[in-house]
Design a protein around this motif. Sequence first.
Motif, mmCIF file in Angstrom:
data_model
loop_
_atom_site.group_PDB
_atom_site.id
_atom_site.type_symbol
_atom_site.label_atom_id
_atom_site.label_comp_id
_atom_site.label_asym_id
_atom_site.label_seq_id
_atom_site.Cartn_x
_atom_site.Cartn_y
_atom_site.Cartn_z
ATOM 1 N N ASP A 183 0.826 -1.220 0.000
ATOM 2 C CA ASP A 183 0.000 0.000 0.000
ATOM 3 C C ASP A 183 0.854 1.261 0.000
ATOM 4 O OD1 ASP A 183 0.892 -0.334 2.592
ATOM 5 O OD2 ASP A 183 -1.094 -0.347 3.520
ATOM 6 N N PHE A 184 2.133 1.147 0.415
ATOM 7 C CA PHE A 184 3.011 2.334 0.402
ATOM 8 C C PHE A 184 3.860 2.379 -0.866
ATOM 9 C CE2 PHE A 184 4.946 -1.095 2.864
ATOM 10 C CZ PHE A 184 6.171 -1.254 2.232
ATOM 11 N N GLY A 244 0.264 -3.219 9.987
ATOM 12 C CA GLY A 244 -0.341 -1.916 9.696
ATOM 13 C C GLY A 244 -0.413 -1.612 8.216
ATOM 14 N N HIS A 245 0.139 -2.502 7.385
ATOM 15 C CA HIS A 245 0.137 -2.276 5.936
ATOM 16 C C HIS A 245 -0.396 -3.505 5.201
ATOM 17 C CE1 HIS A 245 2.086 1.621 5.948
ATOM 18 N NE2 HIS A 245 2.754 1.171 6.995
ATOM 19 N N GLY A 299 -1.481 1.863 -7.668
ATOM 20 C CA GLY A 299 -2.095 2.693 -8.712
ATOM 21 C C GLY A 299 -1.289 2.717 -9.997
ATOM 22 N N PHE A 300 0.024 2.686 -9.845
ATOM 23 C CA PHE A 300 0.914 2.647 -11.018
ATOM 24 C C PHE A 300 0.633 1.397 -11.847
ATOM 25 C CE2 PHE A 300 4.928 0.688 -12.480
ATOM 26 C CZ PHE A 300 5.344 1.623 -13.416
ATOM 27 N N TYR A 301 0.539 0.249 -11.182
ATOM 28 C CA TYR A 301 0.294 -1.004 -11.909
ATOM 29 C C TYR A 301 -1.130 -1.049 -12.471
ATOM 30 C CZ TYR A 301 4.701 -2.629 -9.926
ATOM 31 O OH TYR A 301 6.022 -2.760 -9.587
ATOM 32 N N GLU A 302 -2.091 -0.484 -11.722
ATOM 33 C CA GLU A 302 -3.475 -0.463 -12.240
ATOM 34 C C GLU A 302 -3.543 0.336 -13.539
ATOM 35 O OE1 GLU A 302 -6.101 -1.199 -8.192
ATOM 36 O OE2 GLU A 302 -5.525 0.853 -8.700
ATOM 37 N N ARG A 303 -2.781 1.437 -13.622
ATOM 38 C CA ARG A 303 -2.742 2.211 -14.875
ATOM 39 C C ARG A 303 -2.229 1.363 -16.033
ATOM 40 N NH1 ARG A 303 -2.139 6.527 -11.395
ATOM 41 N NH2 ARG A 303 -2.667 8.585 -12.214
ATOM 42 N N LEU A 304 -1.393 0.384 -15.701
ATOM 43 C CA LEU A 304 -0.813 -0.477 -16.743
ATOM 44 C C LEU A 304 -1.672 -1.716 -17.012
ATOM 45 C CD1 LEU A 304 2.937 -0.248 -15.648
ATOM 46 C CD2 LEU A 304 1.934 0.759 -17.711
ATOM 47 N N GLY A 317 -5.660 -10.532 -4.831
ATOM 48 C CA GLY A 317 -5.529 -11.009 -3.452
ATOM 49 C C GLY A 317 -4.769 -9.989 -2.630
ATOM 50 N N GLU A 318 -5.001 -10.021 -1.338
ATOM 51 C CA GLU A 318 -4.258 -9.105 -0.480
ATOM 52 C C GLU A 318 -4.003 -9.754 0.868
ATOM 53 O OE1 GLU A 318 -7.345 -5.921 -0.637
ATOM 54 O OE2 GLU A 318 -7.202 -6.037 1.541
ATOM 55 N N VAL A 319 -2.908 -9.344 1.476
ATOM 56 C CA VAL A 319 -2.547 -9.859 2.793
ATOM 57 C C VAL A 319 -2.369 -8.662 3.716
ATOM 58 C CG1 VAL A 319 -0.872 -11.197 4.113
ATOM 59 C CG2 VAL A 319 -1.316 -11.785 1.725
ATOM 60 N N ARG A 320 -3.191 -8.606 4.755
ATOM 61 C CA ARG A 320 -3.090 -7.478 5.689
ATOM 62 C C ARG A 320 -1.998 -7.718 6.716
ATOM 63 N NH1 ARG A 320 -9.283 -6.400 6.217
ATOM 64 N NH2 ARG A 320 -9.629 -5.806 4.046
ATOM 65 N N ASP A 321 -1.496 -6.623 7.303
ATOM 66 C CA ASP A 321 -0.449 -6.665 8.338
ATOM 67 C C ASP A 321 0.847 -7.266 7.835
ATOM 68 O OD1 ASP A 321 -1.511 -5.225 10.392
ATOM 69 O OD2 ASP A 321 -2.563 -6.935 11.260
ATOM 70 N N PHE A 322 1.197 -6.954 6.584
ATOM 71 C CA PHE A 322 2.453 -7.423 5.992
ATOM 72 C C PHE A 322 3.102 -6.241 5.290
ATOM 73 C CE2 PHE A 322 4.340 -11.366 3.684
ATOM 74 C CZ PHE A 322 5.559 -10.732 3.540
ATOM 75 N N PRO A 323 3.932 -5.396 5.954
ATOM 76 C CA PRO A 323 4.244 -5.443 7.387
ATOM 77 C C PRO A 323 3.075 -4.922 8.230
ATOM 78 C CG PRO A 323 5.269 -3.513 6.397
ATOM 79 C CD PRO A 323 4.608 -4.281 5.269
#
Length: 149
Positions: A109-110, A133-134, A114-119, A125-131
Amino acid sequence: VTTRACVLALEDQPASDDCAVIERGLVEHAVAQGIEPRNHRSLTILARDGDGRVVGGLVGTTVWGWLQVTQLWVADAIRGEGHGAALMRYAEAEAVNRGCHHALLDTFDFQARGFYERLGYVVFGEVRDFPRGHTRFFMRKVLDGGSPA
Ligand SMILES: CC(C)(COP(=O)(O)OP(=O)(O)OC[C@H]1O[C@@H](n2cnc3c(N)ncnc32)[C@H](O)[C@@H]1OP(=O)(O)O)[C@@H](O)C(=O)NCCC(=O)NCCS
């Protein structure tokens, strides 16, 4: 740690020959299941300035018809000038030349969702708290000739 059959050891700097044994074991196991050998081929594209210094690059592999992008970075001073997108397009074109039909990567998330979505990449899929808080996002894209997945 000792088990009945072998001794387990944590190794900070494993020898590449030793790691190759594991890779070979996996290749042989897959072949025994009737799976095409997973022949990883590296795909690295570097961006250099006029003095030959590396100012950006993409590191990845192609395997089983997929481009896997493992690292992408562009130096701060030249961001926003299209180099990141150019590196991605170059890698995708080379992957298609190698017969690839999809691309796979992950980002945080940091970093650069968005850059890849533009492409044209889509989060699957997503994994929370990796690291902690992210969130780490897994993204894929259909390349030329691939059927939607
Ligand atoms: C992400 C990165 C590689 C992009 O490189 P870049 O050369 O700045 O990107 P480009 O100039 O090609 O940008 C292409 C488009 O994506 C947008 N974009 C760039 N970085 C973005 C980001 N982090 N998030 C969302 N959009 C972004 C640009 O605004 C541009 O949009 P436009 O087509 O509407 O003008 C670079 O910013 C970088 O190295 N960041 C730090 C490390 C990092 O996050 N790496 C990715 C690891 S997964």
